[in-house]
Write a protein that holds these residues in place. Structure first.
Motif, short mmCIF file in Angstrom:
data_model
loop_
_atom_site.label_atom_id
_atom_site.label_comp_id
_atom_site.label_asym_id
_atom_site.label_seq_id
_atom_site.Cartn_x
_atom_site.Cartn_y
_atom_site.Cartn_z
N GLN A 253 7.69 1.70 5.35
CA GLN A 253 7.74 0.49 4.13
C GLN A 253 6.25 0.05 3.94
N GLN A 254 5.58 0.98 3.93
CA GLN A 254 4.12 0.50 3.45
C GLN A 254 3.32 1.16 2.47
N SER A 255 2.30 1.09 1.88
CA SER A 255 1.62 1.56 0.83
C SER A 255 0.10 1.10 0.70
N THR A 256 -0.67 1.89 -0.03
CA THR A 256 -1.93 1.33 0.01
C THR A 256 -2.22 2.16 -1.43
N ASP A 257 -3.39 1.73 -2.04
CA ASP A 257 -3.91 2.07 -3.43
C ASP A 257 -4.59 3.44 -3.44
N SER A 258 -4.76 3.99 -4.52
CA SER A 258 -5.23 5.44 -4.38
C SER A 258 -6.70 5.95 -3.77
N ASP A 259 -7.41 4.42 -3.68
CA ASP A 259 -8.64 4.67 -2.95
C ASP A 259 -8.18 5.05 -1.42
N GLY A 260 -7.18 4.09 -0.94
CA GLY A 260 -6.80 4.15 0.43
C GLY A 260 -6.31 5.57 0.90
N LEU A 261 -5.55 5.99 -0.28
CA LEU A 261 -4.75 7.36 0.26
C LEU A 261 -6.04 8.49 0.19
N GLY B 145 4.56 -3.43 3.85
CA GLY B 145 3.88 -3.99 2.60
C GLY B 145 2.56 -3.15 2.17
N GLU B 146 1.84 -3.87 1.41
CA GLU B 146 0.48 -3.38 0.87
C GLU B 146 -0.78 -3.17 2.09
N ILE B 147 -1.20 -2.22 2.20
CA ILE B 147 -2.25 -2.11 3.22
C ILE B 147 -3.90 -1.98 2.38
#
Length: 335
Positions: free
Chosen positions: A158-166, A194-196
């Motif tokens: 249940q987490q995510s990050t933006d394209s730069d983080g990926l 949530g968002e990292i």
């Protein structure tokens, strides 16, 4: 029956075959696929498990005995056969084929192997496993696919990050999915659902990438200067032998020069690619590389590679061979 790794979960929801063989170069994917099969077997009443590891001195009659052992309580058995070398030998191959010809109705055979080359994939015993049940060849994601793979793993917790983080994570775990898995789990422990943010990712993820010659060749063909530089630095730090690095780069240079020469004589691109031994997904990168250079540049790169070879052998002037590797890549038209 052949399945892709991403098809396994849906298959196990529908049915369970008497035989499974799981193999691939990435241990994490093999472990997870085998765990999924074991869990599905338990749900369907295979309450007992017998682990057989085919190392030196292993008696292949044990496979026959495991299939014949009946539980006192009428349960069924999962035979967990592991072949760490991927080579069962003549006796083992015969034992596996014999089992597949007469599978036990009260047992499920799960065979796990490392990655196999194309000649090993044609072995009679592997074909017998495939025909008796399901074969799953697990192919790890390449660098372009790795951010999506990481995003999927983050979604599980249940987490995510933006394209730069990926992209940041992908560049630091390239070639090491087990380390990638550990870094993703660490993010789950450090941060809530949530968002990292990119800053949080950068503060948590270590540089655990593993670099190899295949990655170097991909970076060279893709025209990815950042990856090429990073991979050459990594190979140098890991102590890779310069002659092997030169061989990997020269193989691509020679193939590009060969195909460019053939195209100048109006030969068929498909025929030229076949003659240069450029197959599968590599063709896409190779064709892009062809568009970035002309025959003169390819031939100049071959001459540069020859100079590097003389440097390695001590027959040319002093210089840093690793700097020359980078110059060779840049001169090929890396973007």
């Amino acid at each position: 029956m052949q399945l892709k790794g991403e098809q396994l979960a849906a298959h196990l929801e529908r049915e369970l075959k008497p035989v499974y063989v799981v193999y691939g170069d990435e241990p994490l994917l093999v472990i997870e696929a085998a765990d999924s099969i074991r869990a599905a077997a338990r749900r369907r009443g295979f309450d007992e498990r017998e682990v057989l590891t085919a190392i030196s001195g292993f008696k292949w009659v044990e496979l026959h005995h495991a299939a014949g052992n009946m539980s006192l309580f009428g349960g069924r058995t999962l035979i967990d056969l592991r072949i760490p070398t991927g080579k069962p030998g003549r006796e083992g191959g015969a034992a596996i084929k014999d089992y597949c010809d007469h599978p036990s109705p009260d047992a499920l055979l799960l065979v796990t192997l490392p990655g196999l080359d194309w000649t090993e994939e044609k072995a009679v015993w592997l074909k017998a496993l495939n025909e008796a049940g399901v074969a799953i060849k697990l192919i790890p994601p390449n660098l372009a696919e790795l951010p999506a793979w990481i995003a999927g793993r983050l979604r599980r917790q249940q987490q995510s990050t933006d394209s730069d983080g990926l992209r940041f994570i992908a560049e630091r775990v390239e070639g090491n999915l087990l380390a990638a898995h550990q870094e993703i789990l660490k993010l789950g422990l450090l941060y809530p659902a949530g968002e990292i943010t990119l800053q949080q990712v950068q503060g948590a993820v270590l540089n655990v990438a593993r670099y190899d010659l295949d990655g170097l060749r991909e970076a060279l063909l893709a025209g990815d200067v950042a990856r090429l530089t990073r991979t050459l630095d990594g190979l140098q730090q890991e102590g890779e032998a310069p002659p092997l690095v030169l061989w990997a780069m020269t193989e691509e240079v020679r193939a590009l020069a060969q195909v460019k020469s053939g195209l100048k004589e109006r030969q068929s691109l498909d025929v030229l690619l076949k003659e240069a031994r450029v197959w599968g997904a590599r063709q896409v990168l190779f064709k892009r590389a062809l568009q970035r250079m002309d025959a003169a540049k390819a031939n100049s790169a071959l001459a540069h590679a020859a100079r590097i070879d003389r440097m390695i052998k001590g027959a040319a002037g002093a210089g840093d061979v690793w700097d020359e590797f980078l110059r060779l890549g840049l001169n090929l038209g890396v973007n």
